[in-house]
Design a protein around this motif. Structure first.
Motif, short mmCIF file in Angstrom:
data_model
loop_
_atom_site.label_atom_id
_atom_site.label_comp_id
_atom_site.label_asym_id
_atom_site.label_seq_id
_atom_site.Cartn_x
_atom_site.Cartn_y
_atom_site.Cartn_z
N ALA A 101 0.84 -1.21 0.00
CA ALA A 101 0.00 0.00 0.00
C ALA A 101 0.87 1.26 0.00
N LYS A 105 0.67 3.98 -2.85
CA LYS A 105 0.48 5.39 -2.48
C LYS A 105 1.42 6.27 -3.30
N ASP A 113 -4.44 6.07 3.34
CA ASP A 113 -5.74 5.42 3.57
C ASP A 113 -6.39 5.00 2.26
N SER A 114 -6.31 5.86 1.25
CA SER A 114 -6.87 5.53 -0.06
C SER A 114 -6.08 4.39 -0.70
N LEU A 116 -4.43 2.06 0.86
CA LEU A 116 -4.77 0.84 1.59
C LEU A 116 -6.17 0.36 1.19
N SER A 117 -7.09 1.28 1.00
CA SER A 117 -8.45 0.92 0.56
C SER A 117 -8.44 0.32 -0.84
N PHE A 118 -7.47 0.70 -1.65
CA PHE A 118 -7.31 0.10 -2.97
C PHE A 118 -6.60 -1.25 -2.89
N THR A 119 -5.51 -1.29 -2.13
CA THR A 119 -4.66 -2.48 -2.07
C THR A 119 -5.34 -3.66 -1.39
N LEU A 120 -6.08 -3.40 -0.34
CA LEU A 120 -6.71 -4.48 0.41
C LEU A 120 -7.63 -5.35 -0.46
N PRO A 121 -8.59 -4.79 -1.18
CA PRO A 121 -9.43 -5.67 -2.01
C PRO A 121 -8.72 -6.23 -3.23
#
Length: 143
Positions: A101, A105, A113-114, A116-121
């Motif tokens: 992430a 970034k 945060d964005s 991580l919100s992209f990388t997680l799924p």
């Protein structure tokens, strides 16, 4: 190299789906940087069996999974097809995701945060598909 390419391709597909413009090369560089996390469990294995547990068997090395869900169970007492999923879900995987992430970034120029919100799924879905694939093979090949 195949692993790096597959993960990079999966993340590139995720960037396309989410509408980001990025090159395969930049994602590939991030993946290579994040892969250094996987030196930690190998180093831990060498230190553990080289210093602390010098009387070990092949099974000890095979089921050595520090900081994973497998370490909560006695590996020889659970179904063999559960070994890989439990071994795969560990703190090193979480650290890998966090570092990934960070790289995302940087290349997508977004806040953490964005990223991580992209990388997680995106990476999480790749991890789930991989675990299901290996588990499927394990069950069907009787291992």
């Amino acid at each position: 190299m195949i692993k790096f390419s597959l993960i990079s391709f999966w993340i590139l597909c995720g960037t396309i789906l989410f509408g980001y413009k990025v090159t395969f090369k930049s994602i590939f560089k991030v993946i290579i940087g994040a892969e250094f996390v996987w030196l930690l469990p190998s180093l831990l294995l060498i230190i553990w069996f080289g210093i602390f547990d010098t009387n070990y068997s092949f099974n000890d090395i095979q089921y050595f999974a520090p900081l994973s869900l497998l370490s909560l169970f006695e590996a020889t007492t659970i179904e063999s097809w559960l070994i890989f999923p439990l071994k795969s879900l560990n703190l090193f995987e979480a650290l890998y995701l966090l570092i990934l992430a960070l790289g995302i970034k940087k290349i997508l120029k977004m806040d953490y945060d964005s990223a991580l919100s992209f990388t997680l799924p995106v990476y999480g879905s790749a991890l789930i598909v991989w675990i299901l694939f290996i588990t499927f093979l394990s069950i069907n090949l009787g291992g």
